[in-house]
Structure formats: C-alpha cells, structure tokens
Design a protein around this motif. Structure first.
Motif, PDB file in Angstrom:
ATOM      1  N   LEU A  33       0.832  -1.296  -0.024  1.00  0.00           N
ATOM      2  CA  LEU A  33       0.103  -0.156   0.027  1.00  0.00           C
ATOM      3  C   LEU A  33       0.821   1.252   0.036  1.00  0.00           C
ATOM      4  O   LEU A  33       1.972   1.336   0.827  1.00  0.00           O
ATOM      5  N   GLU A  34       0.544   2.132  -0.768  1.00  0.00           N
ATOM      6  CA  GLU A  34       1.437   3.370  -0.879  1.00  0.00           C
ATOM      7  C   GLU A  34       0.709   4.628  -0.570  1.00  0.00           C
ATOM      8  O   GLU A  34      -0.595   4.664  -1.201  1.00  0.00           O
ATOM      9  N   ASP A  47      -3.862  17.242  -2.958  1.00  0.00           N
ATOM     10  CA  ASP A  47      -3.756  17.008  -1.918  1.00  0.00           C
ATOM     11  C   ASP A  47      -2.894  15.856  -1.371  1.00  0.00           C
ATOM     12  O   ASP A  47      -1.978  15.809  -0.442  1.00  0.00           O
ATOM     13  N   TYR A  48      -3.002  14.530  -1.799  1.00  0.00           N
ATOM     14  CA  TYR A  48      -2.231  13.461  -1.653  1.00  0.00           C
ATOM     15  C   TYR A  48      -2.468  12.523  -2.818  1.00  0.00           C
ATOM     16  O   TYR A  48      -2.946  12.724  -3.828  1.00  0.00           O
ATOM     17  N   VAL A  49      -1.641  11.466  -2.661  1.00  0.00           N
ATOM     18  CA  VAL A  49      -1.496  10.305  -3.675  1.00  0.00           C
ATOM     19  C   VAL A  49      -1.580   8.784  -2.820  1.00  0.00           C
ATOM     20  O   VAL A  49      -1.120   8.782  -1.855  1.00  0.00           O
ATOM     21  N   ILE A  50      -2.509   8.170  -3.632  1.00  0.00           N
ATOM     22  CA  ILE A  50      -2.760   6.830  -3.036  1.00  0.00           C
ATOM     23  C   ILE A  50      -2.640   5.803  -3.896  1.00  0.00           C
ATOM     24  O   ILE A  50      -3.112   5.975  -4.971  1.00  0.00           O
ATOM     25  N   GLY A  51      -2.369   4.584  -3.486  1.00  0.00           N
ATOM     26  CA  GLY A  51      -2.140   3.499  -4.378  1.00  0.00           C
ATOM     27  C   GLY A  51      -1.724   2.139  -4.031  1.00  0.00           C
ATOM     28  O   GLY A  51      -1.648   1.922  -2.541  1.00  0.00           O
ATOM     29  N   GLY A  52      -1.478   1.449  -4.860  1.00  0.00           N
ATOM     30  CA  GLY A  52      -0.678   0.088  -4.453  1.00  0.00           C
ATOM     31  C   GLY A  52       0.112  -0.564  -5.528  1.00  0.00           C
ATOM     32  O   GLY A  52       0.132   0.139  -6.624  1.00  0.00           O
ATOM     33  N   SER A  53       0.979  -1.694  -5.109  1.00  0.00           N
ATOM     34  CA  SER A  53       2.040  -1.912  -6.060  1.00  0.00           C
ATOM     35  C   SER A  53       2.318  -3.445  -5.776  1.00  0.00           C
ATOM     36  O   SER A  53       2.263  -3.798  -4.689  1.00  0.00           O
ATOM     37  N   LEU A  54       2.637  -4.283  -6.822  1.00  0.00           N
ATOM     38  CA  LEU A  54       3.386  -5.480  -6.892  1.00  0.00           C
ATOM     39  C   LEU A  54       4.732  -5.379  -7.064  1.00  0.00           C
ATOM     40  O   LEU A  54       5.185  -4.898  -8.244  1.00  0.00           O
ATOM     41  N   LYS A  55       5.754  -5.843  -6.485  1.00  0.00           N
ATOM     42  CA  LYS A  55       7.079  -5.922  -6.826  1.00  0.00           C
ATOM     43  C   LYS A  55       7.919  -7.175  -6.577  1.00  0.00           C
ATOM     44  O   LYS A  55       7.372  -7.970  -5.897  1.00  0.00           O
ATOM     45  N   ALA A 153       8.911  -1.506   5.225  1.00  0.00           N
ATOM     46  CA  ALA A 153       8.584  -0.076   4.851  1.00  0.00           C
ATOM     47  C   ALA A 153       9.555   0.564   3.996  1.00  0.00           C
ATOM     48  O   ALA A 153      10.907   0.369   4.309  1.00  0.00           O
ATOM     49  N   GLY A 154       9.201   1.452   3.080  1.00  0.00           N
ATOM     50  CA  GLY A 154      10.058   2.166   2.160  1.00  0.00           C
ATOM     51  C   GLY A 154       9.882   3.601   2.080  1.00  0.00           C
ATOM     52  O   GLY A 154       8.245   4.031   1.885  1.00  0.00           O
ATOM     53  N   PHE A 155      10.467   4.531   2.054  1.00  0.00           N
ATOM     54  CA  PHE A 155      10.175   5.864   1.983  1.00  0.00           C
ATOM     55  C   PHE A 155      10.919   6.368   0.873  1.00  0.00           C
ATOM     56  O   PHE A 155      12.258   6.259   0.399  1.00  0.00           O
ATOM     57  N   LEU A 171       5.600   6.859   1.115  1.00  0.00           N
ATOM     58  CA  LEU A 171       5.805   5.687   2.123  1.00  0.00           C
ATOM     59  C   LEU A 171       5.063   4.456   1.442  1.00  0.00           C
ATOM     60  O   LEU A 171       3.656   4.576   0.806  1.00  0.00           O
ATOM     61  N   ARG A 172       5.642   3.318   1.261  1.00  0.00           N
ATOM     62  CA  ARG A 172       5.220   2.220   0.877  1.00  0.00           C
ATOM     63  C   ARG A 172       5.602   1.093   2.146  1.00  0.00           C
ATOM     64  O   ARG A 172       6.204   0.890   2.705  1.00  0.00           O
ATOM     65  N   LEU A 173       4.019   0.508   2.472  1.00  0.00           N
ATOM     66  CA  LEU A 173       4.047  -0.435   3.512  1.00  0.00           C
ATOM     67  C   LEU A 173       3.806  -1.707   2.778  1.00  0.00           C
ATOM     68  O   LEU A 173       2.741  -1.831   2.156  1.00  0.00           O
TER      69      LEU A 173
END
Length: 177
Positions: A33-34, A47-55, A153-155, A171-173
């Motif tokens: 989740l990002e 205002d903000y950015v929200i999203g998701g990813s597969l790595k 957790a990544g920043f 931030l990616r959790l």
C-alpha cells in the motif's frame, strides 16, 4: 520518450533472462500500500496520492537485487472556490477536485546495507488512465527497512516527468513473500 521505452524493454528483457538462469525460488514478491504527499508545484493543486503496487526482487549478487514494480497511483486534486462580484455581475465556482490515475511500471536495483536496511533506485514509465493516454518518465530513489515476518517499509521521492515534473514523497508499507 521512445528511447526511454526502448531502454525499459531492454532492462526488463535482461531481468527475465537473468531470471531464467537463476533458481526461481530465490526471488521475492511483495504487495504494498502506498501513500504520498505532492511536493513542489504539484502541492499547489494536489492533496495526496494513494495507491498500491506489486514488486519482484531478483537476487543478482550478495545484497544486490534487480527489481520490477507495477502498480496504480491516484493523484487527488484539491478543491477550489472562486468568487467574483461587481455592482453588475457576480460569479461563483466550486470544484471538489477529482483524481487522476497513473500506472507506473519500473525496474531498478535494491541494495541491502545490512540484513534489514536498504537503498533503492528505480526508473521506468507511467501511463495515464485518462482519455489522452500519455506516457511519463518516472524515477524514484528511496530507502527502507525490512522487518521480521516479511513486512517492509520504504520511503522514497518519486517523480513523473513529461513537459514538466510532478513529484511526491511516498511511503510504501508492504508484505514480502
């Protein structure tokens, strides 16, 4: 832009060639989740950015991994209020903002400084989901930490560029498996 896409294709093909020569079980997937805050000029209208990813992380040397990431990011615009009045005329406009979607596809390298702390850099292309379907160059340097149990957790700073740059601090959790 064609050179960027060609480079991305070559790097991806190299990654999959390396994958074919490496044991499949050595790599790790993660799903995350990002969340991000726009920086620079982008903070004036978003205002903000929200999203998701597969790595996917493929080991290529001690502590060094080649990464491939795909995801979705939604940039949420700020609402605006405009009003004007004069003795003969008045005007009011209100907008709740809205959102714009991007599908970033990136490749890069991830280096573990010790068993948990890492630095990472990625580049690639981001495809807009709007009607014009434009392609943007994307780059994202960052740092992170891997916890026990497969959590991470990544920043990072991430920027999308095409006749101007939109940036975010994100931030990616994630969960690795």
């Amino acid at each position: 832009m064609k050179k960027i896409l060609l480079t991305l294709i070559i790097v991806t093909a190299t990654m999959f060639t390396t994958l074919a020569q490496t044991k499949i079980g050595n790599g790790k997937f993660s799903v995350g989740l990002e969340a991000g805050l726009p920086v620079g000029d982008a903070s004036n209208y978003a205002d903000y950015v929200i999203g998701g990813s597969l790595k996917y992380e493929l080991p290529v040397a001690n502590n060094l991994f080649i990464t491939g990431t795909a995801g979705y990011s939604s940039i949420h615009a700020k609402g605006i209020n405009i009003s004007f009045s004069s003795p003969n005329y008045s005007y009011e406009f209100h907008s709740d903002g809205g959102s714009a979607g991007l599908i970033p596809v990136k490749v890069g390298a991830k280096y573990y400084f010790d068993k948990r702390f890492f630095g990472e850099g990625q580049l690639g292309a981001a495809f807009t989901t709007s009607g014009n379907g434009s392609t943007l160059f994307v780059y994202s340097p960052g740092v992170g930490y891997t916890f026990d149990g497969g959590f991470e957790a990544g920043f990072r700073y991430e920027a999308w560029s095409n006749n101007g740059t939109i940036g975010q601090l994100a931030l990616r959790l994630a969960y690795r498996f």
